[in-house]
Design a protein around this motif. Structure first.
Motif, PDB file in Angstrom:
ATOM      1  N   PHE A  32      29.641   7.599 -56.764  1.00  8.15           N
ATOM      2  CA  PHE A  32      30.229   6.700 -55.770  1.00  8.15           C
ATOM      3  C   PHE A  32      31.349   7.431 -55.060  1.00  8.15           C
ATOM      4  CE2 PHE A  32      31.365   2.944 -53.618  1.00  8.15           C
ATOM      5  CZ  PHE A  32      32.737   2.807 -53.653  1.00  8.15           C
ATOM      6  N   SER A  33      31.377   7.320 -53.714  1.00  3.27           N
ATOM      7  CA  SER A  33      32.484   7.844 -52.922  1.00  3.27           C
ATOM      8  C   SER A  33      33.327   6.676 -52.445  1.00  3.27           C
ATOM      9  CB  SER A  33      31.946   8.631 -51.720  1.00  3.27           C
ATOM     10  OG  SER A  33      31.267   9.783 -52.156  1.00  3.27           O
ATOM     11  N   SER A  34      34.596   6.664 -52.811  1.00  5.59           N
ATOM     12  CA  SER A  34      35.464   5.532 -52.466  1.00  5.59           C
ATOM     13  C   SER A  34      36.153   5.816 -51.124  1.00  5.59           C
ATOM     14  CB  SER A  34      36.533   5.331 -53.545  1.00  5.59           C
ATOM     15  OG  SER A  34      37.466   4.345 -53.131  1.00  5.59           O
ATOM     16  N   THR A  35      35.766   5.029 -50.130  1.00  7.93           N
ATOM     17  CA  THR A  35      36.428   5.202 -48.821  1.00  7.93           C
ATOM     18  C   THR A  35      37.847   4.634 -48.861  1.00  7.93           C
ATOM     19  OG1 THR A  35      35.394   3.113 -48.123  1.00  7.93           O
ATOM     20  CG2 THR A  35      34.266   5.163 -47.519  1.00  7.93           C
ATOM     21  N   ASP A  36      38.085   3.750 -49.838  1.00  9.89           N
ATOM     22  CA  ASP A  36      39.452   3.198 -49.958  1.00  9.89           C
ATOM     23  C   ASP A  36      40.450   4.278 -50.339  1.00  9.89           C
ATOM     24  OD1 ASP A  36      38.681  -0.097 -51.404  1.00  9.89           O
ATOM     25  OD2 ASP A  36      38.255   0.814 -49.451  1.00  9.89           O
ATOM     26  N   THR A  37      40.063   5.105 -51.325  1.00 19.50           N
ATOM     27  CA  THR A  37      41.034   6.061 -51.893  1.00 19.50           C
ATOM     28  C   THR A  37      40.661   7.518 -51.637  1.00 19.50           C
ATOM     29  OG1 THR A  37      39.822   6.090 -53.987  1.00 19.50           O
ATOM     30  CG2 THR A  37      41.599   4.448 -53.756  1.00 19.50           C
ATOM     31  N   GLY A  38      39.460   7.763 -51.089  1.00 19.82           N
ATOM     32  CA  GLY A  38      39.016   9.141 -50.877  1.00 19.82           C
ATOM     33  C   GLY A  38      38.652   9.845 -52.164  1.00 19.82           C
ATOM     34  N   ARG A  39      38.408   9.066 -53.226  1.00 18.37           N
ATOM     35  CA  ARG A  39      38.038   9.659 -54.512  1.00 18.37           C
ATOM     36  C   ARG A  39      36.525   9.614 -54.683  1.00 18.37           C
ATOM     37  NH1 ARG A  39      41.587  12.690 -57.355  1.00 18.37           N
ATOM     38  NH2 ARG A  39      40.859  11.923 -59.374  1.00 18.37           N
ATOM     39  N   PHE A  40      36.039  10.532 -55.506  1.00 12.85           N
ATOM     40  CA  PHE A  40      34.607  10.629 -55.816  1.00 12.85           C
ATOM     41  C   PHE A  40      34.427  10.417 -57.312  1.00 12.85           C
ATOM     42  CE2 PHE A  40      30.285  11.814 -55.328  1.00 12.85           C
ATOM     43  CZ  PHE A  40      29.946  12.552 -56.454  1.00 12.85           C
ATOM     44  N   PHE A  41      33.388   9.672 -57.687  1.00 11.21           N
ATOM     45  CA  PHE A  41      33.156   9.306 -59.081  1.00 11.21           C
ATOM     46  C   PHE A  41      31.718   9.644 -59.460  1.00 11.21           C
ATOM     47  CE2 PHE A  41      37.117   7.014 -59.550  1.00 11.21           C
ATOM     48  CZ  PHE A  41      37.426   6.683 -58.241  1.00 11.21           C
ATOM     49  N   LEU A  42      31.581  10.192 -60.672  1.00  6.37           N
ATOM     50  CA  LEU A  42      30.268  10.638 -61.135  1.00  6.37           C
ATOM     51  C   LEU A  42      30.123  10.285 -62.608  1.00  6.37           C
ATOM     52  CD1 LEU A  42      27.865  12.372 -60.000  1.00  6.37           C
ATOM     53  CD2 LEU A  42      29.068  14.398 -60.834  1.00  6.37           C
ATOM     54  N   ARG A  43      28.952   9.789 -62.985  1.00  5.47           N
ATOM     55  CA  ARG A  43      28.627   9.581 -64.403  1.00  5.47           C
ATOM     56  C   ARG A  43      27.220  10.118 -64.620  1.00  5.47           C
ATOM     57  NH1 ARG A  43      25.824   6.419 -68.013  1.00  5.47           N
ATOM     58  NH2 ARG A  43      26.837   5.959 -70.015  1.00  5.47           N
ATOM     59  N   LEU A  44      27.106  11.018 -65.598  1.00  2.16           N
ATOM     60  CA  LEU A  44      25.806  11.598 -65.917  1.00  2.16           C
ATOM     61  C   LEU A  44      25.516  11.436 -67.405  1.00  2.16           C
ATOM     62  CD1 LEU A  44      27.426  13.897 -63.954  1.00  2.16           C
ATOM     63  CD2 LEU A  44      25.117  14.801 -63.912  1.00  2.16           C
ATOM     64  N   GLU A  45      24.242  11.331 -67.721  1.00  2.00           N
ATOM     65  CA  GLU A  45      23.794  11.467 -69.102  1.00  2.00           C
ATOM     66  C   GLU A  45      22.935  12.722 -69.144  1.00  2.00           C
ATOM     67  OE1 GLU A  45      22.357   8.029 -71.128  1.00  2.00           O
ATOM     68  OE2 GLU A  45      23.914   6.715 -70.282  1.00  2.00           O
ATOM     69  N   VAL A  46      23.255  13.591 -70.083  1.00  2.00           N
ATOM     70  CA  VAL A  46      22.665  14.933 -70.101  1.00  2.00           C
ATOM     71  C   VAL A  46      22.148  15.263 -71.494  1.00  2.00           C
ATOM     72  CG1 VAL A  46      23.183  17.399 -69.822  1.00  2.00           C
ATOM     73  CG2 VAL A  46      24.255  15.709 -68.303  1.00  2.00           C
ATOM     74  N   ASP A  47      20.957  15.809 -71.573  1.00  2.00           N
ATOM     75  CA  ASP A  47      20.434  16.364 -72.828  1.00  2.00           C
ATOM     76  C   ASP A  47      20.600  17.880 -72.774  1.00  2.00           C
ATOM     77  OD1 ASP A  47      18.019  13.890 -72.407  1.00  2.00           O
ATOM     78  OD2 ASP A  47      19.418  13.938 -74.096  1.00  2.00           O
ATOM     79  N   SER A  48      21.257  18.421 -73.801  1.00  2.00           N
ATOM     80  CA  SER A  48      21.460  19.880 -73.823  1.00  2.00           C
ATOM     81  C   SER A  48      21.448  20.385 -75.263  1.00  2.00           C
ATOM     82  CB  SER A  48      22.795  20.239 -73.164  1.00  2.00           C
ATOM     83  OG  SER A  48      23.075  21.615 -73.363  1.00  2.00           O
ATOM     84  N   PRO A  49      20.910  21.593 -75.464  1.00  2.00           N
ATOM     85  CA  PRO A  49      20.860  22.152 -76.830  1.00  2.00           C
ATOM     86  C   PRO A  49      22.136  22.891 -77.225  1.00  2.00           C
ATOM     87  CG  PRO A  49      19.708  23.612 -75.336  1.00  2.00           C
ATOM     88  CD  PRO A  49      20.171  22.443 -74.508  1.00  2.00           C
ATOM     89  N   VAL A  50      23.034  23.101 -76.231  1.00  2.00           N
ATOM     90  CA  VAL A  50      24.208  23.931 -76.532  1.00  2.00           C
ATOM     91  C   VAL A  50      25.304  23.093 -77.188  1.00  2.00           C
ATOM     92  CG1 VAL A  50      23.620  25.419 -74.573  1.00  2.00           C
ATOM     93  CG2 VAL A  50      25.314  23.582 -74.268  1.00  2.00           C
ATOM     94  N   THR A  51      26.316  23.779 -77.687  1.00  2.00           N
ATOM     95  CA  THR A  51      27.438  23.084 -78.324  1.00  2.00           C
ATOM     96  C   THR A  51      28.342  22.457 -77.272  1.00  2.00           C
ATOM     97  OG1 THR A  51      28.877  25.017 -78.176  1.00  2.00           O
ATOM     98  CG2 THR A  51      27.457  24.827 -80.157  1.00  2.00           C
ATOM     99  N   ARG A  52      29.214  21.567 -77.728  1.00  2.00           N
ATOM    100  CA  ARG A  52      30.214  20.958 -76.823  1.00  2.00           C
ATOM    101  C   ARG A  52      31.036  22.037 -76.144  1.00  2.00           C
ATOM    102  NH1 ARG A  52      33.151  16.223 -76.108  1.00  2.00           N
ATOM    103  NH2 ARG A  52      35.319  16.558 -75.442  1.00  2.00           N
ATOM    104  N   GLY A  53      31.432  23.046 -76.925  1.00  2.00           N
ATOM    105  CA  GLY A  53      32.256  24.123 -76.358  1.00  2.00           C
ATOM    106  C   GLY A  53      31.532  24.889 -75.277  1.00  2.00           C
ATOM    107  N   ALA A  54      30.232  25.136 -75.508  1.00  2.00           N
ATOM    108  CA  ALA A  54      29.450  25.884 -74.512  1.00  2.00           C
ATOM    109  C   ALA A  54      29.260  25.061 -73.246  1.00  2.00           C
ATOM    110  CB  ALA A  54      28.096  26.263 -75.116  1.00  2.00           C
ATOM    111  N   LEU A  55      29.075  23.757 -73.408  1.00  2.00           N
ATOM    112  CA  LEU A  55      28.905  22.880 -72.239  1.00  2.00           C
ATOM    113  C   LEU A  55      30.205  22.817 -71.442  1.00  2.00           C
ATOM    114  CD1 LEU A  55      27.016  21.045 -70.698  1.00  2.00           C
ATOM    115  CD2 LEU A  55      27.456  19.232 -72.373  1.00  2.00           C
ATOM    116  N   LEU A  56      31.321  22.694 -72.163  1.00  2.00           N
ATOM    117  CA  LEU A  56      32.615  22.648 -71.462  1.00  2.00           C
ATOM    118  C   LEU A  56      32.944  23.994 -70.801  1.00  2.00           C
ATOM    119  CD1 LEU A  56      34.785  20.533 -73.942  1.00  2.00           C
ATOM    120  CD2 LEU A  56      34.033  19.892 -71.616  1.00  2.00           C
ATOM    121  N   ALA A  57      32.467  25.062 -71.394  1.00  2.00           N
ATOM    122  CA  ALA A  57      32.711  26.389 -70.789  1.00  2.00           C
ATOM    123  C   ALA A  57      32.082  26.473 -69.407  1.00  2.00           C
ATOM    124  CB  ALA A  57      32.151  27.482 -71.692  1.00  2.00           C
TER     125      ALA A  57
END
Ligand SMILES: Nc1nc2c(c(=O)[nH]1)N[C@@H](CN(C=O)c1ccc(C(=O)N[C@@H](CCC(=O)O)C(=O)O)cc1)CN2
Length: 281
Positions: free
Chosen positions: A37-62
């Motif tokens: 969602f792009s908020s025209t009120d505040t100029g902010r952008f919002f994203l929510r994803l659900e992701v399947d990945s085999p890597v660790t949390r650390g690798a995903l955050l990297a």
């Protein structure tokens, strides 16, 4: 393979989704769900994803952290479905506490409740029925109110609480506690806000001759019942309904509205956009 929930918000500009999805591909991830969602009120952008990945949390955050830094984004990453550590505050009314604990025990609400705290002893049997620890601390004066709030902060720290739910807790939180719990305290107000703020909304509604009663789940802020609204429900009533009948019908809406708001929060579906919420339902 792990199923993750990722949220992101930042100032809106071109290339955000491209950069985030490229990072997920680099982490051998597959996007199962994406809402934005792009908020025209505040100029902010919002994203929510659900992701399947085999890597660790650390690798995903990297892979994700450089994107967050490039866009000045706030991101959260959690294991999908992880029960959220939730403290429930209550007074005497049992319907909202009962609905939360019933649906948690049934596996329909992804929270874990280490404690129910109340300023009255009334709900001790209900908590015992659900095998949830219960603490009663009376709040009859300012000193006791301060002691109750100190205990809330102790519990939040001791149990690493992620969400505080005011399940018809009938005390006004101090500005200090509101600040400490900013963005992670949800209240159920027993009216369709912004109508009938404060105490006794059903009495106010009956006097006004309303044709709808409702409930509003909102974030708690220092300004009473003014916090960003998360969810609302209403039901039809008429002139023949007494205050008690309005209250009885309204309680069903209160319970389902609060439980829905808590579920969405636990699923990381609620993002704050100034005084409004973005809810990726
Ligand atoms: N800082 C905030 N505290 C609370 C909020 C909020 O939005 N910001 N929501 C209320 C819930 N509420 C209506 O939904 C509400 C509760 C209590 C009162 C009130 O006047 N309480 C009196 C004491 C009443 C009693 O002792 O029985 C008081 O605190 O002096 C108004 C509205 C929860 N808190």
């Amino acid at each position: 393979m792990q199923h993750w929930v990722l949220t992101l918000n930042c100032d809106d500009r071109s290339g955000i989704v491209h950069a985030v999805t490229a990072a997920i591909v680099a982490a051998a991830g597959n996007i199962a769900e994406l809402q934005q969602f792009s908020s025209t009120d505040t100029g902010r952008f919002f994203l929510r994803l659900e992701v399947d990945s085999p890597v660790t949390r650390g690798a995903l955050l990297a892979e994700l952290n450089p994107v967050a830094e490039r866009f000045g984004a706030d991101i959260t990453l959690d294991v999908a479905g992880r029960p959220l550590r939730t403290l429930v505050l209550a007074s005497k009314a049992e319907h909202c506490v009962n609905d939360l604990l019933f649906r948690q025990r049934a596996g329909h609400l992804p929270i874990e409740v280490p404690l129910v705290m109340a300023n009255h002893p009334t709900l001790a049997p209900l908590a015992e029925f659900y095998k949830v620890p219960f603490e009663h601390l009376a709040v009859t004066n300012q000193d006791e109110k301060a002691a109750f709030e100190r205990r809330v902060l102790e519990v939040v720290d001791e149990h690493d609480i992620e969400l505080v739910v005011l399940a018809r807790y009938m005390q006004i939180l101090s500005p200090e506690l509101c600040e400490a719990l900013e963005g992670r305290a949800i209240n159920i107000h027993h009216s369709f806000l912004p109508g009938f703020k404060g105490a006794n909304p059903y009495r106010q509604a009956h006097a006004r001759g309303v044709k709808l009663v409702g409930a509003t789940a909102h974030f708690v802020t220092t300004d009473l019942d003014e916090g960003p609204i998360i969810e609302q429900n209403v039901r039809r009533v008429d002139h023949a309904d007494s205050v008690a009948e309005l209250q009885s019908m309204g309680q069903d809406e209160e319970s389902r509205t609060l439980t829905q708001a808590v579920k969405w929060f636990a699923e990381h579906r609620i993002l704050l956009d100034g005084q409004r919420t973005i809810v990726f339902r």
